[in-house]
Each structure stands twice: as structure tokens, then as C-alpha cells.
Motif scaffolding. Structure first.
Motif, short mmCIF file in Angstrom:
data_model
loop_
_atom_site.label_atom_id
_atom_site.label_comp_id
_atom_site.label_asym_id
_atom_site.label_seq_id
_atom_site.Cartn_x
_atom_site.Cartn_y
_atom_site.Cartn_z
N THR A 128 0.83 -1.12 0.09
CA THR A 128 -0.04 -0.19 -0.09
C THR A 128 0.96 1.35 -0.08
O THR A 128 0.82 2.03 -1.08
N ILE A 129 1.83 1.42 1.14
CA ILE A 129 2.49 2.65 1.14
C ILE A 129 4.19 1.98 1.34
O ILE A 129 4.86 2.75 1.35
N GLY A 130 4.03 0.74 1.51
CA GLY A 130 5.59 0.21 1.66
C GLY A 130 6.01 0.14 2.85
O GLY A 130 5.63 1.05 3.67
N PHE A 131 7.13 -0.54 3.22
CA PHE A 131 7.47 -0.49 4.50
C PHE A 131 8.08 0.82 4.82
O PHE A 131 8.31 1.21 6.17
N SER A 132 8.80 1.40 3.83
CA SER A 132 9.45 2.87 4.08
C SER A 132 8.29 3.76 4.37
O SER A 132 8.65 4.64 5.10
N GLY A 133 7.06 3.72 3.73
CA GLY A 133 6.17 4.59 4.22
C GLY A 133 5.67 4.54 5.51
O GLY A 133 5.58 5.44 6.26
N VAL A 134 5.58 3.19 6.07
CA VAL A 134 5.18 2.79 7.18
C VAL A 134 6.28 3.40 8.39
O VAL A 134 5.91 3.89 9.34
N SER A 135 7.27 3.14 7.89
CA SER A 135 8.64 3.23 9.09
C SER A 135 8.58 4.91 9.09
O SER A 135 9.09 5.65 10.24
N GLY A 136 8.62 5.50 7.72
CA GLY A 136 8.85 6.96 7.82
C GLY A 136 7.79 7.91 8.51
O GLY A 136 8.13 8.69 9.30
N TRP A 137 6.41 7.33 8.59
CA TRP A 137 5.37 8.09 9.31
C TRP A 137 5.44 7.62 10.57
O TRP A 137 5.22 8.49 11.59
#
Length: 475
Positions: free
Chosen positions: A44-53
Motif C-alpha cells: 500500500t505505502i510500503g515498509f518505508s512509508g510505514v517506517s517513515g510516518w
């Protein structure tokens, strides 16, 4: 209404606003944790999206808790969100690491009255154990050539945990419960040093820990628990307990050994004696396999590039300088030895005094606003941080043990390092190639260097401002 009552009422209102904003941030963090689990099977938003947010939410919550007033309900909100995030990660199977399957397998092997160090999981001698534990066996990494690497005290834990329930879910639950011991110790250290217990949010809401302990169930949780207990025992002046807890941490994961110089008190040999006795006893329990008790340690050192030097970012960076491209690994080891020698001298001077009357504050305790009795904490943090920077691990769970130190002594470089590595490993730079790893570390170490510069300037300014305020009444 008096001015004092108006101020108290204003502080009470601000505390409730803190709780409201903190609750909103907590629910966002919880939703991001749920999103992490969804990302295992559907992008959906990728692991980088989840980790960044997640890092951004964590930073906002941290800033709130360090600067705004709180009340008796704030601590409950922090614990509720922390527990909820870890419950979300408990039932789904680990996705980002398979290490936990080896933990459970080692426990199962011991219950069959076989040393976990004797055979690799794929050895025909263990065939009878596969069918009842097929899910464990199928997910074990290096199962056909690597003996277990985990030290004896970790094997004691695996034995006890699988005695209750030999499943990955229960192993994850045990590692999460170990975090309870860590938070217990941190809360008592914080309150003992005069800080608000709510600062434990810096540990409890750290997304690195939610991912690597809650989701992956890494053994580092147990090591952190005993490290925190050792710090608490050292703060309370209990050398035997310090030795037991530090020894347990060392013989779960070897790296806590670096903390010994900071926790040692000059003239008191109870702590090192009990630590050595614990090590001798734990290894004696598995001595029937001879040198195999050290397991895959040698192979791991080879695989991780510790012998070739590929593991050490600062060495690789130096080798990019014209004329130094052939700098050998032994030269780098000499540099590392010199750095630690300097830190050890500092530890000896500032952290090892025995008599309470000899304990004096230092520039570090003043800069970090710590009581003089906590003079061992800055050296412990520096030793741990220096070890990570010099040996540059490329797995985020390897730096998880720095988070308790960050909770006790918030530091911008430490935050930049732990959060930066956590985020960067979730991006394409965490692919594991030599090129991507070098670029990842260049970004990470640059960020740490910038953070260090900002931190030094800020602390110098605040110390001068504090001195000016203390002098002003007498001028």
C-alpha cells in the motif's frame, strides 16, 4: 484568585491537552502498526512509508512528553498504546526476520535431551523432531550448515519458554514480556534520578522496537531487559545484582560485555566475580560438546565481513581516500583499540569510584542533567554507541539496545542513529548489496555527524545560559 492558583489551573489544562494530543498520536501509531502487518502481503505505502510516518509520529510524541506538562493519566495512555501496538504484531507470523524460529527450535531440541550445539537443524540425527515441529524447521535460516550461535543463558530461556509452549507466537510473547522488565527498570531509574516516569514513552513507543521486538520477536529484548536491570542495580549500589544481570545480558548476546568498564566500581570485585561465575556455570552446562559450544560464531564473523573488513563502514570510507585504498583490517582494529582505550580511561576516572563520598558530578552529568550517583550512565552510553558506530551493524535490531540509553539520556546523535538506521533499512537502500549498504551508511553517518554538531552547540548554549542565570542574583 491568586497568581499561583491561576498557574496551577493553567498547567492542569495544558496537561489535559497533552493527553488529548498524545492519544491522537497514539492511535495514529497503532494504525501504522496495523498497516505494517498489512504490508506483509499487500503493498500500500510500503515498509518505508510505514517506517517513515511512524518515526514522525514518534518524534512528535517525544517532543510533547519532554516539553509539556502531564498528569496521572498520561502514563496510562503511554502504556495502553505501547501494549496495543505489540498485541497487533503478536499473532501474525514474523515476516522481516526468521531468527525466532531458531530460538524455538533450540528449545525443542533441548527438550529431546540433546544439546542445541551438537547438530545443525538439518542433521539426520534430528529427523524425528521435524514432523512435530515442521513449521519451525521449514523457516530456520542456515539450517543445513550452521550450528546455533546463541550463548548459554539464551538457551536457558529457550528451554523455559518452549517448556510452556513451543510455538513462535509464545516465543514472541515472551520477548514482549521481557520488554516489561526493561520498562520497569527504566521507570525506576527515571523516577530515582528525578525525571518524570512518562519519559519511558521514548522506549515504549519507539517504532524500531515495535517492529523488531513486537513483530519479529528478536532475542535482543531479553538482553535489553537484563541490561536495564543491571543499570538499575548499579544505580542502587548493589554489585552482586549488577554482576548477575550484566552477566545474563552478556551470555544472551555478547555485545553487553562492552558495558563492563562503566558498571565496574573500583575496588569492588563482587560484580566481576559473580559475572565470571555465571559465565563459567552457564558454559559448563553445555560443555559436553566441547568447542562446539561457541556454535556458528566463527562462521558468522566470516559471513558478516568482520574478517575481510567489508562490515566496517568507517574502514571502507577511509579506503576511498586516495592512497589509503589498501588500508588493512588490522590497522582499523588498532584504531578501534585506541578509541576504546581512551574511553576506558575516561570510564575509570568518572564511573568506577567506590565510596559514595567519592562520587562527584562531571561535565557530562551536568550537561545531561543527571545526579552525581548516575555518573556511570554517560560512559555506558558512550561505550555502547561507539561500539555500534565502529562496527556498523546493518540490521536495525542490532541497535535496539541503544534505545534504553536514549530514554535515560535523550541525545540527538543517538536519535539520528537509531531512527535513521531503522528508516533507511526499510527503503531500497536496505536491499543488502555492497553498494546500497555503503550509500545507506554514508547518509546515516552524515546525519549523525550533523546531529552531533547541533547537539554540541545546543548543550553549550544551554549550559552557558544556566550558568548566567545562577550568577545573576549575586551580581
Amino acid at each position: 484568585m491568586s497568581q499561583e492558583r491561576i498557574q496551577l489551573r493553567h498547567a492542569g489544562v495544558r496537561a489535559w491537552l497533552t493527553n488529548i494530543v498524545l492519544s491522537v498520536l497514539g492511535f495514529i501509531l497503532l494504525d501504522l502498526t496495523r498497516q505494517l502487518i498489512k504490508e506483509f502481503h499487500h503493498f500500500t505505502i510500503g515498509f518505508s512509508g510505514v517506517s517513515g510516518w511512524s518515526v514522525l509520529v514518534y518524534l512528535a510524541a517525544m517532543a510533547l512528553i519532554l516539553t509539556q506538562p502531564v498528569n496521572r493519566y498520561t502514563f496510562a495512555i503511554i502504556l495502553t498504546i505501547a501494549i496495543a501496538c505489540r498485541l497487533v504484531t503478536l499473532l501474525p507470523e514474523p515476516f522481516m526476520s526468521s531468527d525466532i524460529y531458531r530460538y524455538a527450535w533450540d528449545g525443542v531440541v533441548q527438550h529431546a535431551h540433546i544439546s542445541p550445539y551438537r547438530y545443525v537443524p538439518g542433521d539426520p540425527a534430528l529427523t524425528a523432531l521435524r514432523a512435530p515441529n515442521q513449521d519451525l524447521f521449514d523457516h530456520i535460516n542456515r539450517r543445513d550448515y550452521a550450528h546455533t550461535i546463541y550463548p548459554p543463558v539464551s538457551q536457558f530461556l529457550f528451554f523455559l519458554i518452549t517448556f510452556l509452549n513451543p510455538t513462535v507466537t509464545f516465543m514472541k510473547l515472551a520477548m514482549i514480556l521481557m520488554e516489561g522488565l526493561t520498562m520497569y527498570s527504566l521507570v525506576h531509574l527515571l523516577t530515582g534520578m528525578g525525571f518524570a516516569r512518562e519519559r519511558v514513552l521514548l522506549y515504549a513507543w519507539c517504532p524500531l522496537l515495535i517492529w523488531e521486538i513486537g513483530s519479529s520477536g528478536h532475542l535482543d529484548s531479553a538482553a535489553m531487559a537484563f541490561i536495564a536491570l543491571a543499570l538499575l542495580a548499579r544505580y542502587r549500589g548493589r554489585p552482586l545484582a549488577t554482576g548477575v544481570f550484566l552477566g545474563a545480558a552478556i551470555f544472551i548476546k555478547f555485545y553487553p560485555l562492552i558495558l563492563f568498564p562503566a558498571l565496574f566500581r573500583r575496588g569492588d570485585y563482587k560484580m566481576p566475580a559473580i559475572l565470571a561465575a555465571l559465565g563459567a556455570f552457564s558454559y559448563a552446562c553445555y560443555a559436553t560438546v566441547g568447542m562446539r559450544v561457541f556454535g556458528f560464531l566463527g562462521g558468522y564473523i566470516q559471513e558478516e565481513g568482520m574478517r575481510s573488513g567489508a562490515r566496517y563502514f568507517l574502514l571502507e570510507l577511509t579506503q576511498h581516500i586516495p592512497g589509503l585504498h589498501v588500508l588493512p583490517v588490522p590497522a582499523y582494529m588498532v584504531f578501534v583499540a585506541c578509541v576504546f582505550a581512551a574511553i576506558l580511561v575516561w570510564c575509570w576516572k568518572t564511573a568506577s569510584s567506590l565510596a559514595p563520598g567519592e562520587v562527584r558530578g562531571s561535565l557530562w552529568t551536568e550537561a545531561l542533567n543527571l545526579p552525581a550517583t548516575a555518573n556511570f550512565l554517560p560512559p555506558a552510553m558512550v561505550l555502547a554507541f561507539a561500539m555500534m558506530l565502529l562496527f556498523s551493524p546493518h540490521y536495525p535490531w542490532y541497535v535496539a539496545w541503544l534505545v534504553p540509553f536514549f530514554t535515560l539520556m535523550p541525545s540527538l546523535p543517538l536519535l539520528a542513529y537509531t531512527s535513521g538506521l531503522f528508516y533507511l533499512c526499510a527503503t531500497q537502500l536496505g536491499a543488502g548489496t555492497a553498494e546500497s549498504e555503503f550509500l545507506l551508511n554514508r547518509i546515516l553517518y552524515t546525519g549523525v555527524l550533523v546531529a552531533l554538531g547541533i547537539d554540541v552547540v545546543w548543550r553549550q548554549w544551554t549550559m552557558r545560559h544556566s550558568v548566567a542565570q545562577r550568577r545573576s542574583p549575586h551580581e
